[in-house]
Design a protein around this motif. Structure first.
Motif, short mmCIF file in Angstrom:
data_model
loop_
_atom_site.label_atom_id
_atom_site.label_comp_id
_atom_site.label_asym_id
_atom_site.label_seq_id
_atom_site.Cartn_x
_atom_site.Cartn_y
_atom_site.Cartn_z
N VAL A 83 57.36 4.19 24.81
CA VAL A 83 58.27 2.94 24.79
C VAL A 83 58.48 2.39 23.31
O VAL A 83 57.44 1.89 22.63
N ILE A 84 59.58 2.41 23.01
CA ILE A 84 60.19 1.80 21.58
C ILE A 84 60.80 0.50 21.83
O ILE A 84 60.95 0.11 22.78
N GLN A 85 60.95 -0.25 20.43
CA GLN A 85 61.59 -1.69 20.73
C GLN A 85 62.79 -1.85 21.47
O GLN A 85 63.09 -2.87 22.38
N ASP A 86 63.80 -0.95 21.19
CA ASP A 86 65.13 -1.19 21.56
C ASP A 86 65.49 -0.41 22.73
O ASP A 86 66.43 -0.45 23.51
N GLY A 87 64.26 0.08 23.29
CA GLY A 87 64.29 0.89 24.62
C GLY A 87 64.69 2.31 24.52
O GLY A 87 63.99 3.04 25.28
N GLY A 88 65.36 2.75 23.70
CA GLY A 88 65.75 4.08 23.35
C GLY A 88 66.48 4.65 24.61
O GLY A 88 66.38 6.02 24.76
N LEU A 89 67.23 4.04 25.44
CA LEU A 89 68.07 4.38 26.42
C LEU A 89 69.28 5.22 25.95
O LEU A 89 70.00 4.69 25.12
N PHE A 90 69.61 6.18 26.69
CA PHE A 90 70.95 6.82 26.48
C PHE A 90 72.12 5.75 27.10
O PHE A 90 72.19 5.72 28.31
N PRO A 91 72.84 5.59 26.26
CA PRO A 91 74.24 4.85 26.81
C PRO A 91 74.96 5.23 27.76
O PRO A 91 75.63 4.56 28.62
N HIS A 92 75.14 6.53 27.77
CA HIS A 92 75.98 7.46 28.74
C HIS A 92 75.36 7.55 30.05
O HIS A 92 76.23 8.02 31.05
N LEU A 93 74.19 7.30 30.32
CA LEU A 93 73.51 7.44 31.58
C LEU A 93 73.08 6.19 31.98
O LEU A 93 72.75 5.22 31.53
N THR A 94 73.20 6.20 33.65
CA THR A 94 72.70 5.00 34.26
C THR A 94 71.28 4.95 34.12
O THR A 94 70.46 5.62 33.63
N ALA A 95 70.80 3.43 34.67
CA ALA A 95 69.61 3.31 34.66
C ALA A 95 68.71 4.53 35.25
O ALA A 95 67.67 4.84 34.99
N ARG A 96 69.10 4.74 36.34
CA ARG A 96 68.63 5.72 37.52
C ARG A 96 68.52 6.97 36.53
O ARG A 96 67.32 7.48 36.61
N ASN A 97 69.38 7.42 36.00
CA ASN A 97 69.31 8.86 35.31
C ASN A 97 68.58 8.55 34.10
O ASN A 97 68.21 9.89 33.52
#
Length: 247
Positions: A83-97
């Protein structure tokens, strides 16, 4: 209890500047080890070396007794959450995906992973009806919970967290600290967490590892650091965060 992660004589340089001097480090299983120190002291470098985002210049790194190398790191990463500070989430994917991304990549059973997703939503206090939202539609605290869920989905033996709460406002941060502590205890999770906040370290850690200029200066409890400082730097670091030093 034996160490799940062990570094012996590990060092790393960038442009001939030492980011991490040769250090020995071990993290016990089912414990939370917190790395703390000023910016640039080598905390995040140590974490990235464990997961082999960086390759050490010297020394050996072992995970569960096996040397970490180029040949086995892909298999080992499946046993490690990050887990990194900014979350590292893909903006084009929903939370589920975002949460299910690695599980699908590995071909895990879809129904089993959906059931697991519901479990960790409850564990992390993330609302099920927010799983269809995209990262920009979530609050900062919710994005960090999604990042944590993604790291926990496959039940990792080791969880690495690089300043996961650093960008959050104080109330959200305090709430997530409480939840993290409960999650680590409930899962008996082995975790190594990086922070620059001594109060956070004292609250979450079974052991604090204080670093400076690429070296491990002292390790122990907050009481050890406060009452038996190894050198002047430890005293200065503690006193710089006076609210905790005077508690």
């Amino acid at each position: 209890m034996s160490a799940l992660v062990e570094l012996v004589g590990v060092s790393k340089q960038f442009d001939q500047v030492a980011a991490l001097a040769p250090v020995d480090f071990a993290a016990e299983g089912h414990k939370t080890t917190v790395l703390i120190g000023p910016s640039g002291c080598g905390k995040s470098t140590l974490l990235r070396l464990i997961i082999r985002l960086l390759v050490p210049d010297t020394g050996t790194i072992k995970f569960d007794g096996a040397p970490v190398n180029a040949e086995n790191i892909l298999q080992l990463r499946r046993r490690i959450g990050y887990v990194i500070q900014d979350g590292g989430l893909f903006p084009h994917l929903t939370a589920r995906n975002n949460v299910l991304l690695m599980a699908r990549h590995l071909g895990k059973d879809e129904k089993m992973m959906r059931d697991r997703l519901e479990e960790i939503c409850a564990l992390t206090r993330f609302p099920l009806d927010a799983l269809s939202r995209y990262p920009l539609e979530l609050s900062g605290g919710q994005r960090q919970r999604v990042s944590l869920m993604r790291a926990l989905l496959l039940s990792p033996e080791l969880l690495l967290l690089d300043e996961p709460l650093g960008a959050l406002d104080p109330l959200v941060r305090a709430s997530l600290q409480k939840d993290l502590k409960e999650i680590f205890a409930r899962l008996q999770q082995t975790a190594i967490l990086v922070t620059h906040d001594l109060a956070e370290a004292a609250y979450l850690a079974d052991e604090i590892v204080l670093m400076n200029e690429g070296l491990i200066v002292q390790r122990g409890s907050i009481v050890d650091l406060r009452e038996k400082p190894a050198n002047n730097f430890v005293s200065e670091f503690i006193n710089a965060q006076r609210s905790l030093a005077l508690a």
